[in-house]
Every structure is written in C-alpha cells, then in structure tokens.
Design a protein around this motif. Sequence first.
Motif, PDB file in Angstrom:
ATOM      1  N   VAL A  63       0.835  -1.210   0.000  1.00  0.00           N
ATOM      2  CA  VAL A  63       0.000   0.000   0.000  1.00  0.00           C
ATOM      3  C   VAL A  63       0.866   1.255   0.000  1.00  0.00           C
ATOM      4  CG1 VAL A  63      -2.036  -1.055   1.020  1.00  0.00           C
ATOM      5  CG2 VAL A  63      -0.264  -0.126   2.525  1.00  0.00           C
ATOM      6  N   ASP A  64       2.115   1.124  -0.460  1.00  0.00           N
ATOM      7  CA  ASP A  64       3.028   2.254  -0.634  1.00  0.00           C
ATOM      8  C   ASP A  64       3.141   2.589  -2.115  1.00  0.00           C
ATOM      9  OD1 ASP A  64       3.393   1.711   2.025  1.00  0.00           O
ATOM     10  OD2 ASP A  64       5.508   1.164   1.854  1.00  0.00           O
ATOM     11  N   LEU A  65       3.601   3.792  -2.397  1.00  0.00           N
ATOM     12  CA  LEU A  65       3.867   4.203  -3.775  1.00  0.00           C
ATOM     13  C   LEU A  65       5.161   5.010  -3.829  1.00  0.00           C
ATOM     14  CD1 LEU A  65       0.361   5.498  -4.963  1.00  0.00           C
ATOM     15  CD2 LEU A  65       1.488   3.388  -5.715  1.00  0.00           C
ATOM     16  N   PRO A  66       5.892   4.916  -4.941  1.00  0.00           N
ATOM     17  CA  PRO A  66       6.988   5.869  -5.126  1.00  0.00           C
ATOM     18  C   PRO A  66       6.397   7.239  -5.412  1.00  0.00           C
ATOM     19  CG  PRO A  66       6.690   4.549  -7.112  1.00  0.00           C
ATOM     20  CD  PRO A  66       5.758   3.985  -6.075  1.00  0.00           C
ATOM     21  N   ILE A  67       7.098   8.282  -4.999  1.00  0.00           N
ATOM     22  CA  ILE A  67       6.655   9.637  -5.331  1.00  0.00           C
ATOM     23  C   ILE A  67       7.733  10.362  -6.149  1.00  0.00           C
ATOM     24  CG2 ILE A  67       4.935   9.955  -3.520  1.00  0.00           C
ATOM     25  CD1 ILE A  67       7.055  11.206  -1.742  1.00  0.00           C
ATOM     26  N   LYS A  68       8.678   9.577  -6.636  1.00  0.00           N
ATOM     27  CA  LYS A  68       9.688  10.059  -7.569  1.00  0.00           C
ATOM     28  C   LYS A  68       9.800   9.044  -8.712  1.00  0.00           C
ATOM     29  CE  LYS A  68      11.251  13.688  -5.178  1.00  0.00           C
ATOM     30  NZ  LYS A  68      10.175  13.740  -4.169  1.00  0.00           N
ATOM     31  N   THR A  69      10.277   9.481  -9.847  1.00  0.00           N
ATOM     32  CA  THR A  69      10.445   8.584 -10.994  1.00  0.00           C
ATOM     33  C   THR A  69      11.588   7.606 -10.733  1.00  0.00           C
ATOM     34  OG1 THR A  69      12.035  10.024 -12.109  1.00  0.00           O
ATOM     35  CG2 THR A  69       9.676  10.406 -12.564  1.00  0.00           C
ATOM     36  N   PRO A 101      -0.354   4.627  10.557  1.00  0.00           N
ATOM     37  CA  PRO A 101      -0.061   5.985  10.128  1.00  0.00           C
ATOM     38  C   PRO A 101      -1.232   6.603   9.353  1.00  0.00           C
ATOM     39  CG  PRO A 101       0.912   4.468   8.590  1.00  0.00           C
ATOM     40  CD  PRO A 101       0.236   3.629   9.646  1.00  0.00           C
ATOM     41  N   TYR A 102      -1.090   7.874   9.019  1.00  0.00           N
ATOM     42  CA  TYR A 102      -2.101   8.608   8.269  1.00  0.00           C
ATOM     43  C   TYR A 102      -2.233   8.051   6.854  1.00  0.00           C
ATOM     44  CZ  TYR A 102      -4.077  12.649   5.745  1.00  0.00           C
ATOM     45  OH  TYR A 102      -4.835  13.475   4.944  1.00  0.00           O
ATOM     46  N   ILE A 103      -3.466   7.993   6.346  1.00  0.00           N
ATOM     47  CA  ILE A 103      -3.722   7.569   4.964  1.00  0.00           C
ATOM     48  C   ILE A 103      -3.834   8.821   4.098  1.00  0.00           C
ATOM     49  CG2 ILE A 103      -5.369   6.438   3.417  1.00  0.00           C
ATOM     50  CD1 ILE A 103      -6.104   4.637   5.841  1.00  0.00           C
ATOM     51  N   PHE A 104      -2.960   8.935   3.119  1.00  0.00           N
ATOM     52  CA  PHE A 104      -2.920  10.141   2.284  1.00  0.00           C
ATOM     53  C   PHE A 104      -4.150  10.246   1.385  1.00  0.00           C
ATOM     54  CE2 PHE A 104       1.631   9.552   3.276  1.00  0.00           C
ATOM     55  CZ  PHE A 104       1.855  10.789   3.881  1.00  0.00           C
ATOM     56  N   LEU A 105      -4.619  11.494   1.229  1.00  0.00           N
ATOM     57  CA  LEU A 105      -5.817  11.795   0.450  1.00  0.00           C
ATOM     58  C   LEU A 105      -5.475  12.751  -0.680  1.00  0.00           C
ATOM     59  CD1 LEU A 105      -8.188  12.394   3.511  1.00  0.00           C
ATOM     60  CD2 LEU A 105      -7.896  10.256   2.204  1.00  0.00           C
ATOM     61  N   SER A 106      -6.456  13.036  -1.528  1.00  0.00           N
ATOM     62  CA  SER A 106      -6.238  13.887  -2.699  1.00  0.00           C
ATOM     63  C   SER A 106      -5.680  15.249  -2.334  1.00  0.00           C
ATOM     64  CB  SER A 106      -7.548  14.054  -3.477  1.00  0.00           C
ATOM     65  OG  SER A 106      -7.953  12.823  -4.032  1.00  0.00           O
ATOM     66  N   GLU A 107      -6.138  15.809  -1.201  1.00  0.00           N
ATOM     67  CA  GLU A 107      -5.667  17.142  -0.811  1.00  0.00           C
ATOM     68  C   GLU A 107      -4.205  17.153  -0.374  1.00  0.00           C
ATOM     69  OE1 GLU A 107      -8.496  15.825   2.664  1.00  0.00           O
ATOM     70  OE2 GLU A 107      -8.400  15.593   0.472  1.00  0.00           O
ATOM     71  N   ASP A 108      -3.603  15.970  -0.259  1.00  0.00           N
ATOM     72  CA  ASP A 108      -2.197  15.878   0.140  1.00  0.00           C
ATOM     73  C   ASP A 108      -1.255  15.765  -1.063  1.00  0.00           C
ATOM     74  OD1 ASP A 108      -2.890  15.719   2.958  1.00  0.00           O
ATOM     75  OD2 ASP A 108      -3.552  13.671   2.540  1.00  0.00           O
ATOM     76  N   TYR A 109      -1.781  15.882  -2.257  1.00  0.00           N
ATOM     77  CA  TYR A 109      -0.984  15.637  -3.468  1.00  0.00           C
ATOM     78  C   TYR A 109       0.260  16.524  -3.527  1.00  0.00           C
ATOM     79  CZ  TYR A 109       0.376  15.461  -8.378  1.00  0.00           C
ATOM     80  OH  TYR A 109       1.093  15.349  -9.545  1.00  0.00           O
ATOM     81  N   PHE A 127      -1.560   4.384   1.470  1.00  0.00           N
ATOM     82  CA  PHE A 127      -2.727   4.725   0.678  1.00  0.00           C
ATOM     83  C   PHE A 127      -3.799   3.657   0.865  1.00  0.00           C
ATOM     84  CE2 PHE A 127       1.052   6.512  -1.248  1.00  0.00           C
ATOM     85  CZ  PHE A 127       0.683   7.816  -1.529  1.00  0.00           C
ATOM     86  N   ASP A 128      -5.029   4.027   0.548  1.00  0.00           N
ATOM     87  CA  ASP A 128      -6.155   3.090   0.654  1.00  0.00           C
ATOM     88  C   ASP A 128      -7.132   3.420  -0.464  1.00  0.00           C
ATOM     89  OD1 ASP A 128      -8.429   1.602   1.274  1.00  0.00           O
ATOM     90  OD2 ASP A 128      -8.192   1.866   3.437  1.00  0.00           O
ATOM     91  N   CYS A 129      -7.249   2.508  -1.432  1.00  0.00           N
ATOM     92  CA  CYS A 129      -8.113   2.773  -2.592  1.00  0.00           C
ATOM     93  C   CYS A 129      -9.582   2.816  -2.210  1.00  0.00           C
ATOM     94  CB  CYS A 129      -7.870   1.748  -3.698  1.00  0.00           C
ATOM     95  SG  CYS A 129      -8.122   0.034  -3.222  1.00  0.00           S
ATOM     96  N   ASN A 130      -9.931   2.265  -1.057  1.00  0.00           N
ATOM     97  CA  ASN A 130     -11.321   2.327  -0.607  1.00  0.00           C
ATOM     98  C   ASN A 130     -11.668   3.690  -0.015  1.00  0.00           C
ATOM     99  OD1 ASN A 130     -11.939  -0.451  -1.225  1.00  0.00           O
ATOM    100  ND2 ASN A 130     -10.676  -1.017   0.534  1.00  0.00           N
TER     101      ASN A 130
END
Length: 293
Positions: A95-101, A249-257, A271-274
């Motif tokens: 449930v992690d993502l890279p935030i860099k290429t 920990p906190y689940i990131f939302l759209s406003e955190d982009y 992240f949580d797709c639900n």
Amino acid sequence: MKHAYLIIAHNNFYILEKLIKLIDDKRNDIYIHIDKKIRNFDFDYYKSIVRDSNLIFVDRIKVNWGGFSQIKSELILFKEASKNEYEYYHLISGVDLPIKTQEYIHNFFGNCNMDFLTNIKSEYIPNEVYQRVSKFYLFQDSNIPFLKSIDKKLIKIQDILKINRWDDNIKLQYGSNWASLTHESVKYIIENEKFIYKKFKYTLGADEVYKQTLLLNNEKYKKKLYLYEYNNYHISYNMRHIDWHRGNPYIFLSEDYEELMSNKALFARKFDCNKDRNIIDKIYKKLMGGIAC
C-alpha cells in the motif's frame, strides 16, 4: 547493478497493480510476498502487467500484525532476492507508492553505499518497545482472542517473576521496518538468522527492532547508516514519507498531493483505494509522464 523491490502485500491490490507498473523498469526486479491468508489471488494477471522487470512471487506464509511472521516474511524476501546480487533492496508495503520517478530514484542511490533505515535514538525509545522484546509473547502470531488474553496474563506473571529475556549488553534499537539496504547489509542480516530467531521469536512487533538492532550494534554497519541534518541534529531516515502525527499511520488523500510530490522522500506510505482512489491515480499519472491509468 540492479535494484530489488521487496513487497509485502495483503490487501488493496489496486494499489499493488499501480505500484508494480511504476517500478517496472529494466533496472529493477520485483519480489512479492502475498499473505497466505489471501485466497484466489490472480498471480498470472500480475505477472502479465510487467514488461521490463523480472517479477517473482516468493513462498507464502500467513502474516499477522505484530507477530514474528512479519519478520519471517521479510527474511523470505531478503533470502530469495539476495540469490542475485543487487545494489539496493527496497523493502516496501503493497500500500506504498513511489513519489519520484525511477530515473530520479536510481540517480539518488547511484554510488551511495549507505543504508536508509530510520532509527530512533535510544533515549527516546518508548518503554513499551523494551517490554515487547524482554518478555515471551507465546501467542503473538495468533488472531484468536482467547489466546491473546492468555498472553496478557502470561506477561503479568513474567512481570511478577521479573523475567527479562533481553541481553542488556546488546543495545536495543528501534524504528520503521521499511528500508532501503545494500547487498552487504542484507547478506549480514541473512547470516544472522539464528540470532534473529533466538532474540526475536515470541516477541511483539519486533519487525521494528531486529534490523536496527542487528546492524547498528556493529560498528561497520553503523557507519553505513544514512544521516541528514535537521534543526542541527543528524537524523537517520529511510526516505519514506510516513505521517504518524495525523494517523497510525495517516492515509494520504487527494488534498495531500502537493505535499507528497514536493517532499524530499522517494516513497510514501500509506494509501487506501477504498478511501481515496483519486490520489493513487494522480500520482500514477504524474510519474508515468501523463499516461492515463
């Protein structure tokens, strides 16, 4: 030399798919542990979405939060991946993502030879962390409430008897279990598997303890710990943006982009797709160069 991504996943497989696509690169191989409690997982589908990386699903075990099974799943990944020597091993959650290429990430780690592992200074380690490793939690890998209640009673008895299974000659270390480690350090962890079983089996939440304790009690590996300067302090950092102030920990939302994409970290958790699929899609689209999901 290539990088190995070691992924531990048990739900939110929409995120796992995006994660795999974002790290699919000829410079990476991907190793995935799928919790054995998950049924009907479509292994063939996830293999089909990879174009440039080798994707390997490792042997599966049932993983329970706080249990030694968390350490075992990590060791399974480390041992399987280390059969091929990689420059870096990135241990991340499904449930992690890279935030860099990938270009940015590989440039960052190029010729670095440091270990990226968060470690809390000893004086700030909560007493409950010491409690986790100094007592025997015989049913820490069980989800049965009755056995959990027995464990609590056994801990009280051990407190009365002043049982302490921890060797105070070994300096306890603690921090996030997610890390980016060099081959040399991963090899050292594997070579000390017997020590890990002896000291951390039947402990609680020791996935946040065993790597730090093993590596940082050795001067050679202690010197390899990546430190950055913050408010005149040198702090170890695993290059993962994890917010413990707003959640657990906190689940990131759209406003955190904007917060995420401007952060110095390389990866973000979690992240949580639900709860918010849009933030996942937005990061994916950005890192894929505007390609639609």
